[in-house]
Write an enzyme that holds these catalytic residues in place. Structure first.
Site, short mmCIF file in Angstrom:
data_model
loop_
_atom_site.label_atom_id
_atom_site.label_comp_id
_atom_site.label_asym_id
_atom_site.label_seq_id
_atom_site.Cartn_x
_atom_site.Cartn_y
_atom_site.Cartn_z
N ARG A 188 0.85 -1.18 0.00
CA ARG A 188 0.00 0.00 0.00
C ARG A 188 0.89 1.23 0.00
O ARG A 188 1.85 1.31 0.76
CB ARG A 188 -0.95 0.02 1.19
N SER A 201 -8.49 0.35 -0.13
CA SER A 201 -9.57 0.37 0.85
C SER A 201 -10.04 1.79 1.14
O SER A 201 -10.55 2.47 0.26
CB SER A 201 -9.12 -0.36 2.12
N ASP A 211 -14.05 -0.13 -0.53
CA ASP A 211 -13.93 -1.49 -1.05
C ASP A 211 -14.88 -2.46 -0.35
O ASP A 211 -14.82 -3.66 -0.56
CB ASP A 211 -12.49 -1.99 -0.97
N ASP A 240 -15.35 -3.61 2.72
CA ASP A 240 -15.04 -4.60 3.75
C ASP A 240 -15.33 -4.09 5.15
O ASP A 240 -15.30 -4.86 6.11
CB ASP A 240 -13.60 -5.11 3.62
N GLU A 265 -13.10 -6.68 14.64
CA GLU A 265 -12.07 -5.81 15.19
C GLU A 265 -12.67 -4.43 15.41
O GLU A 265 -13.63 -4.03 14.73
CB GLU A 265 -10.88 -5.71 14.25
#
Length: 642
Positions: A77, A186, A360, A362, A456
């Site tokens: 990234r 992301s 994205d 998620d 998380e």
């Protein structure tokens, strides 16, 4: 010209020579010309793009020894820019070649794929990110990846069009691939892109796989393109009018997406909650949805249809993919202000709830308008995790004929642990990062457990075991179904959450970070906490009940051999203090930013009001941070002071 300038120029010329992208290659060549013409500004930029290792000898140039973008947490990234530190075509080709080489080696050793005679496969997906100045994009990175894998003799499926990260993760096991690659950054700013790698189990790569791939990438033969991929792609583009030059597979993509939603349907997530909502007799919430300029809209829409929910109202200004992220520069639902536009739209359209996916898809963000219609509550990741965990237990878990388990990262709230102790399901904590949550969930499934939730605190949730990774598509359906049910009983998400706390107790968090630009200071603070192995028995007036140190060699005062159950790490240590009054304080350095993070949570006494717990936490946090971190003496900077 100094010897260092000569080395920088040599490094840049070598890079430009290999770069298949005319825009980035010519940009570097022009920069070199400016440096050779005496431009100090150009030299500073060249140094930043092409740093050199100490004592680099241009007569014995070794590109594998030069600084380059790190292959770390699940992949790459960084900024889309030329050079070995950026996300660009050459970096992607080099990474894909190293990854393909490693996959082939694993296959040869029967380590990375099944031992049958089925062909070795890879699958690639991409999002909408692009950088017009340098003519780089997620799609182009994905196209090059497919060309690399096919040249290596690995059958490679390129998913058609923009896809959500959870679909790519699902595709890995659906088509029995050895590896999956998702090109996305992301929720990062628009300048960034990334290269996220999944292994054959559909989980993000983890040690030792990541290290082996990183080593393969910098092997000398993998740093030079095996063929002229740029020329091959130009010929394919010239001969095709299709978006992906005929390299993608629309039919297989549709088949994979259909299978994903069928997995939700057959997982129990839908049927179990339908049973719970059969007594719905009154109002249902009006929901606004934002894709935050990402690819989520069609997936959220289909998730609502799969869960038999009324349609949501999409925030029109953020509905479609936009690589410039025009209305929200930091497209992360967690960021302060990121949901402002969605909440303003929701208020104007009399919506009760805002649901948000990051670009994205998620992650999942949730906000709710108060009863009086004046103030919005943006739920934290721990609060959403509590809502999901309780809901999945009540609607599915308590009726299961299999033992039930849930997982969360160690820096997430201990609320699920308390719930599990009360209700009788297994709870396990893992290291931070979904690669650890997902891999542990897979292990528990192999032991016969029904793993209903992994989460998380950074708003990542995996519901029902659809994939061993965070999944905003299924999670948005679950939370919307829950909201429909609780609203039908005259409750709100906030009041429902309070009822859960009334039953299991208040868990109040104070999570944050200090800015620290010197890694040596962080190491020094951790060593001070260790105190030469004689860990403190108290912090201020607060008694320490136990300590766990996940640095090397590791320590846990609660185990018989004093060794921690979780993996230890020299590069990413974490120290946890558990206090006699129920408080837990955890400390770690960020793996990607100059931040020293802390996570402090106070568990309330039975019947204790939230305000009283918050007051105790506030008082204790001040003491803990001052006594253990000595912020002023160590030069730690609060974000508010930046």
């Amino acid at each position: 010209m100094t010897s260092q300038a000569a080395a920088n120029i040599f490094h840049a010329k070598e890079w430009s020579r290999l770069d298949p992208n005319p825009e980035t290659s010519s940009y570097v060549q022009n920069l070199i010309a400016q440096v050779e013409g005496g431009s100090d500004a150009a030299f500073r930029e060249l140094q930043s793009l092409f740093p050199i290792a100490p004592d680099t000898d241009t007569n014995n140039y070794q590109p594998q020894l030069q600084p380059r973008i790190g292959f770390g947490t699940a992949g790459l990234r960084g900024h889309m820019e030329p050079g070995p530190l950026g996300m660009n075509d050459l970096i992607v080709i080099q990474t894909a070649q190293g990854l393909a080489r490693h996959v082939l080696r694993c296959h040869e050793n029967d380590e990375g794929t099944s031992k049958n005679n089925s062909p070795l496969k890879a699958v690639v997906g991409y999002d909408h990110r692009s950088h017009s100045k340098f003519n780089v994009s997620s799609k182009q990175f994905a196209l090059y990846t497919k060309l690399v894998f096919e040249h290596a003799g690995i059958e490679c499926t390129l998913l058609d069009g923009y896809v959500a990260t959870p679909i790519l993760a699902y595709a890995v096991t659906n088509i029995n691939a050895a590896v999956g690659i998702m090109v996305t950054a992301s929720h990062n700013p628009k300048e960034d892109n990334g290269y996220k790698v999944y292994w054959k189990d559909g989980c993000q790569i983890r040690p030792p796989i990541d290290g082996a791939i990183a080593n393969a990438i910098v092997e000398k033969e993998n740093l030079v393109p095996w063929i002229d991929y740029g020329e091959k792609l130009r010929k394919l583009k010239a001969g095709s009018n299709e978006e992906c030059c005929g390299l993608s597979d629309p039919m297989k993509t549709t088949s994979i997406e259909d299978a994903y939603f069928q997995s939700i349907q057959s997982s129990g997530l839908v049927t179990g909650m339908n049973d719970a909502a059969t007594n719905a007799t009154s109002s249902t919430p009006t929901i606004a949805y934002t894709a935050m300029h990402g690819v989520g809209y069609p997936y959220a829409k289909r998730s609502f249809e799969t869960f038999n929910l009324p349609p949501f109202l999409a925030v029109p200004s953020q509905q479609d993919p936009d690589p410039n992220f025009s209305t929200v520069p930091f497209p992360n639902p967690e960021e302060k202000g990121a949901l402002d536009e969605a909440m303003a739209f929701a208020t104007g359209n009399k919506c009760d709830i805002v649901l948000a996916n990051d670009p994205d898809v998620d992650r999942l963000g949730v906000a709710e308008l108060g009863k009086e219609g004046e103030k919005w509550t943006v739920f934290t990741g721990d609060q959403i995790g509590t809502l999901l965990g309780h809901w999945l237990w009540e609607t599915i878990g308590k009726y299961s004929d299999r033992p039930v388990a849930m997982c969360a990262s160690t820096v997430s709230s201990k609320m699920l642990s308390a719930m599990g102790q009360s209700e009788g399901f297994r709870f396990e904590e893992t290291l931070t990062g979904f690669k650890w949550i997902g891999s542990r969930a897979l292990s528990l499934q192999e032991q016969g457990y029904l793993v209903l939730l992994g989460y998380e605190e950074a708003i990542g949730f995996s519901c029902g075991g659809i994939i061993p990774d965070k999944d905003g598509i299924s999670a948005i359906g679950v939370i919307a179904k829950m909201a429909t049910c609780v609203y039908s009983r005259g409750e709100t998400l906030a009041s429902h959450l309070q009822h859960i706390h009334d039953k299991y107790g208040e868990f109040v968090c104070n999570n944050g970070y200090y800015r620290c630009n010197d890694p040596a200071i962080v190491e020094q603070i951790m060593e001070q906490m260790r105190n030469g192995g004689k860990y403190s028995e108290s912090v201020g007036s607060y008694d320490v009940e136990s300590i766990r140190d996940l640095g090397c060699p590791g320590y846990d005062s609660t185990t018989e051999d004093k060794k921690p159950m979780l993996p230890t790490s020299t590069s990413a240590p974490m120290i946890t203090f558990r206090f006699a009054n129920g408080c837990v304080a955890q400390f770690r350095a960020s793996g990607t930013e100059p931040k020293f993070k802390y996570y402090i949570e106070m568990r309330g006494k039975p019947g204790e009001k939230k305000a009283d717990v918050e007051k105790r936490l506030s008082e204790m946090s001040g003491v803990i941070l001052e006594e253990l971190l000595h912020p002023t003496a160590n030069g730690l900077i609060l974000p508010s002071n930046l």
